[in-house]
Scaffold this motif. Structure first.
Motif, PDB file in Angstrom:
ATOM      1  N   HIS A  18       1.005  -1.746   0.302  1.00  0.00           N
ATOM      2  CA  HIS A  18      -0.010  -0.056  -0.413  1.00  0.00           C
ATOM      3  C   HIS A  18       1.105   1.027   0.244  1.00  0.00           C
ATOM      4  O   HIS A  18       0.528   2.153  -0.515  1.00  0.00           O
ATOM      5  CB  HIS A  18      -0.986  -0.060   1.024  1.00  0.00           C
ATOM      6  CG  HIS A  18      -2.131  -0.907   1.439  1.00  0.00           C
ATOM      7  ND1 HIS A  18      -3.183  -1.670   1.951  1.00  0.00           N
ATOM      8  CD2 HIS A  18      -2.882  -1.176  -0.364  1.00  0.00           C
ATOM      9  CE1 HIS A  18      -3.419  -2.030   1.115  1.00  0.00           C
ATOM     10  NE2 HIS A  18      -3.502  -2.295   0.260  1.00  0.00           N
ATOM     11  N   TYR A  19       2.364   1.145   0.458  1.00  0.00           N
ATOM     12  CA  TYR A  19       2.944   2.263   0.376  1.00  0.00           C
ATOM     13  C   TYR A  19       2.837   3.060  -1.287  1.00  0.00           C
ATOM     14  O   TYR A  19       2.909   3.330  -1.153  1.00  0.00           O
ATOM     15  CB  TYR A  19       4.087   1.815   1.250  1.00  0.00           C
ATOM     16  CG  TYR A  19       5.430   3.300   0.834  1.00  0.00           C
ATOM     17  CD1 TYR A  19       5.515   4.080   2.002  1.00  0.00           C
ATOM     18  CD2 TYR A  19       6.282   2.811  -0.021  1.00  0.00           C
ATOM     19  CE1 TYR A  19       6.159   5.349   1.497  1.00  0.00           C
ATOM     20  CE2 TYR A  19       7.164   3.542  -0.379  1.00  0.00           C
ATOM     21  CZ  TYR A  19       7.403   5.073   0.452  1.00  0.00           C
ATOM     22  OH  TYR A  19       8.396   5.706   0.272  1.00  0.00           O
ATOM     23  N   PHE A  20       2.564   1.911  -1.930  1.00  0.00           N
ATOM     24  CA  PHE A  20       3.255   2.927  -3.406  1.00  0.00           C
ATOM     25  C   PHE A  20       1.797   3.629  -3.767  1.00  0.00           C
ATOM     26  O   PHE A  20       1.166   2.723  -3.395  1.00  0.00           O
ATOM     27  CB  PHE A  20       4.160   1.519  -4.529  1.00  0.00           C
ATOM     28  CG  PHE A  20       5.109   1.069  -4.036  1.00  0.00           C
ATOM     29  CD1 PHE A  20       6.131   1.417  -4.037  1.00  0.00           C
ATOM     30  CD2 PHE A  20       5.298  -0.220  -3.827  1.00  0.00           C
ATOM     31  CE1 PHE A  20       7.084   1.334  -3.578  1.00  0.00           C
ATOM     32  CE2 PHE A  20       6.683  -0.685  -3.824  1.00  0.00           C
ATOM     33  CZ  PHE A  20       7.221   0.076  -3.964  1.00  0.00           C
TER      34      PHE A  20
ATOM     35  N   GLU B  86      -4.018   8.410   4.541  1.00  0.00           N
ATOM     36  CA  GLU B  86      -3.160   7.150   4.036  1.00  0.00           C
ATOM     37  C   GLU B  86      -2.666   6.650   5.581  1.00  0.00           C
ATOM     38  O   GLU B  86      -2.998   8.208   6.711  1.00  0.00           O
ATOM     39  CB  GLU B  86      -0.910   7.490   3.660  1.00  0.00           C
ATOM     40  CG  GLU B  86      -1.501   7.719   2.143  1.00  0.00           C
ATOM     41  CD  GLU B  86      -1.213   7.162   1.169  1.00  0.00           C
ATOM     42  OE1 GLU B  86      -1.898   5.890   2.129  1.00  0.00           O
ATOM     43  OE2 GLU B  86      -1.236   7.338   0.377  1.00  0.00           O
ATOM     44  N   PRO B  87      -2.770   5.212   5.302  1.00  0.00           N
ATOM     45  CA  PRO B  87      -2.655   4.851   7.111  1.00  0.00           C
ATOM     46  C   PRO B  87      -1.755   5.062   7.404  1.00  0.00           C
ATOM     47  O   PRO B  87      -0.311   4.469   6.634  1.00  0.00           O
ATOM     48  CB  PRO B  87      -3.492   3.830   6.642  1.00  0.00           C
ATOM     49  CG  PRO B  87      -3.023   2.902   5.545  1.00  0.00           C
ATOM     50  CD  PRO B  87      -3.556   4.851   4.640  1.00  0.00           C
TER      51      PRO B  87
ATOM     52  N   ASP C 185     -11.249   8.322   0.939  1.00  0.00           N
ATOM     53  CA  ASP C 185     -10.871   6.840   1.722  1.00  0.00           C
ATOM     54  C   ASP C 185      -9.458   6.490   1.717  1.00  0.00           C
ATOM     55  O   ASP C 185      -8.451   7.970   0.890  1.00  0.00           O
ATOM     56  CB  ASP C 185     -11.552   5.716   1.084  1.00  0.00           C
ATOM     57  CG  ASP C 185     -11.678   5.262   1.450  1.00  0.00           C
ATOM     58  OD1 ASP C 185     -11.372   4.398   2.412  1.00  0.00           O
ATOM     59  OD2 ASP C 185     -12.270   3.515   0.789  1.00  0.00           O
ATOM     60  N   PHE C 186      -8.778   5.895   2.018  1.00  0.00           N
ATOM     61  CA  PHE C 186      -7.870   6.269   2.225  1.00  0.00           C
ATOM     62  C   PHE C 186      -6.816   6.034   0.358  1.00  0.00           C
ATOM     63  O   PHE C 186      -7.766   5.373  -0.168  1.00  0.00           O
ATOM     64  CB  PHE C 186      -6.858   4.615   3.139  1.00  0.00           C
ATOM     65  CG  PHE C 186      -6.592   4.738   4.410  1.00  0.00           C
ATOM     66  CD1 PHE C 186      -6.110   6.271   5.358  1.00  0.00           C
ATOM     67  CD2 PHE C 186      -8.044   3.966   5.312  1.00  0.00           C
ATOM     68  CE1 PHE C 186      -6.633   5.815   6.300  1.00  0.00           C
ATOM     69  CE2 PHE C 186      -7.777   4.054   6.590  1.00  0.00           C
ATOM     70  CZ  PHE C 186      -7.124   4.968   7.682  1.00  0.00           C
TER      71      PHE C 186
ATOM     72  N   VAL D 182      -1.913  13.475   4.887  1.00  0.00           N
ATOM     73  CA  VAL D 182      -2.261  12.953   6.425  1.00  0.00           C
ATOM     74  C   VAL D 182      -2.094  11.705   6.532  1.00  0.00           C
ATOM     75  O   VAL D 182      -3.162  10.607   5.995  1.00  0.00           O
ATOM     76  CB  VAL D 182      -3.779  13.169   6.643  1.00  0.00           C
ATOM     77  CG1 VAL D 182      -4.023  13.294   7.967  1.00  0.00           C
ATOM     78  CG2 VAL D 182      -4.037  14.916   6.041  1.00  0.00           C
ATOM     79  N   TYR D 183      -1.788  11.118   7.405  1.00  0.00           N
ATOM     80  CA  TYR D 183      -1.291  10.234   7.971  1.00  0.00           C
ATOM     81  C   TYR D 183      -2.034   9.450   9.249  1.00  0.00           C
ATOM     82  O   TYR D 183      -1.385  10.308  10.297  1.00  0.00           O
ATOM     83  CB  TYR D 183       0.109   9.167   8.083  1.00  0.00           C
ATOM     84  CG  TYR D 183       1.176   9.133   6.853  1.00  0.00           C
ATOM     85  CD1 TYR D 183       0.783   8.465   6.121  1.00  0.00           C
ATOM     86  CD2 TYR D 183       2.154  10.854   6.730  1.00  0.00           C
ATOM     87  CE1 TYR D 183       2.286   8.043   4.962  1.00  0.00           C
ATOM     88  CE2 TYR D 183       2.395  10.564   5.493  1.00  0.00           C
ATOM     89  CZ  TYR D 183       2.827   9.569   4.684  1.00  0.00           C
ATOM     90  OH  TYR D 183       3.433   9.160   3.919  1.00  0.00           O
TER      91      TYR D 183
END
Ligand code: FES
Length: 159
Positions: free
Chosen positions: A67-69, A119-120, A106-107, A79-80
């Protein structure tokens, strides 16, 4: 060809040249491109596939697994929101729901005005002040929905 596209292509070619011969080159290449551009553009996928002799589907699989990419350009601010245990125990789920509703995304999405990407993240090392979030390298603790809105407004106004 636009100047932006030329710049993107130059970054992709430079990273490929530097990293394509490393063992397990795919992840270092993806990181290298995202570190410079902020995301992995679509044209990079085809070019990486060609350079590493892999299928586009294989590259897509890796990009979507981590999910990082990102495959689209991020907003001006990221915003994390912490999703790890301590923050979960202190109301992170409600904060996440509030943040999504407040920003209207959404994320992994970016607000329409291009200001914020949501982002989470899994622990910001700020567990004593859960729930935590980070915007542009600045960590915030004990974030209530009201505090979230206040910080987002301040960041937007300061830009
Ligand atoms: S669990 Fe959220 S900061 Fe550590």
């Amino acid at each position: 060809m636009s100047e932006q596209k030329q710049d993107r292509d130059a970054v992709i070619e430079r990273v490929l040249e530097e990293r394509k011969d490393q063992p397990g080159a795919l992840l270092p290449i993806l990181h290298g491109i995202q570190d410079v551009l902020g995301y992995v553009p679509r044209e990079a996928i085809a070019r990486i596939a060609q350079a590493l002799n892999l299928s586009r589907a294989e590259i897509h699989g890796v990009v979507s697994f981590y999910h990082y990419f990102r495959t689209s350009s991020p907003g001006r601010h990221t915003v994390y929101l912490c999703r790890a245990e301590s923050c979960q125990a202190m109301g992170a789920n409600q904060l996440v729901a509030h943040a999504k509703a407040n920003l209207g995304v959404d994320f992994h999405e970016t607000t329409r005005d291009g200001a914020f990407t949501l982002e989470p993240i899994y622990c910001l090392g700020n567990c004593a002040c859960s729930p935590a979030m980070m915007i542009d390298e600045q960590v915030y603790g004990r974030v209530t929905p009201e505090r979230f809105e206040e910080v987002v407004r301040q960041v937007k106004e300061a830009a």
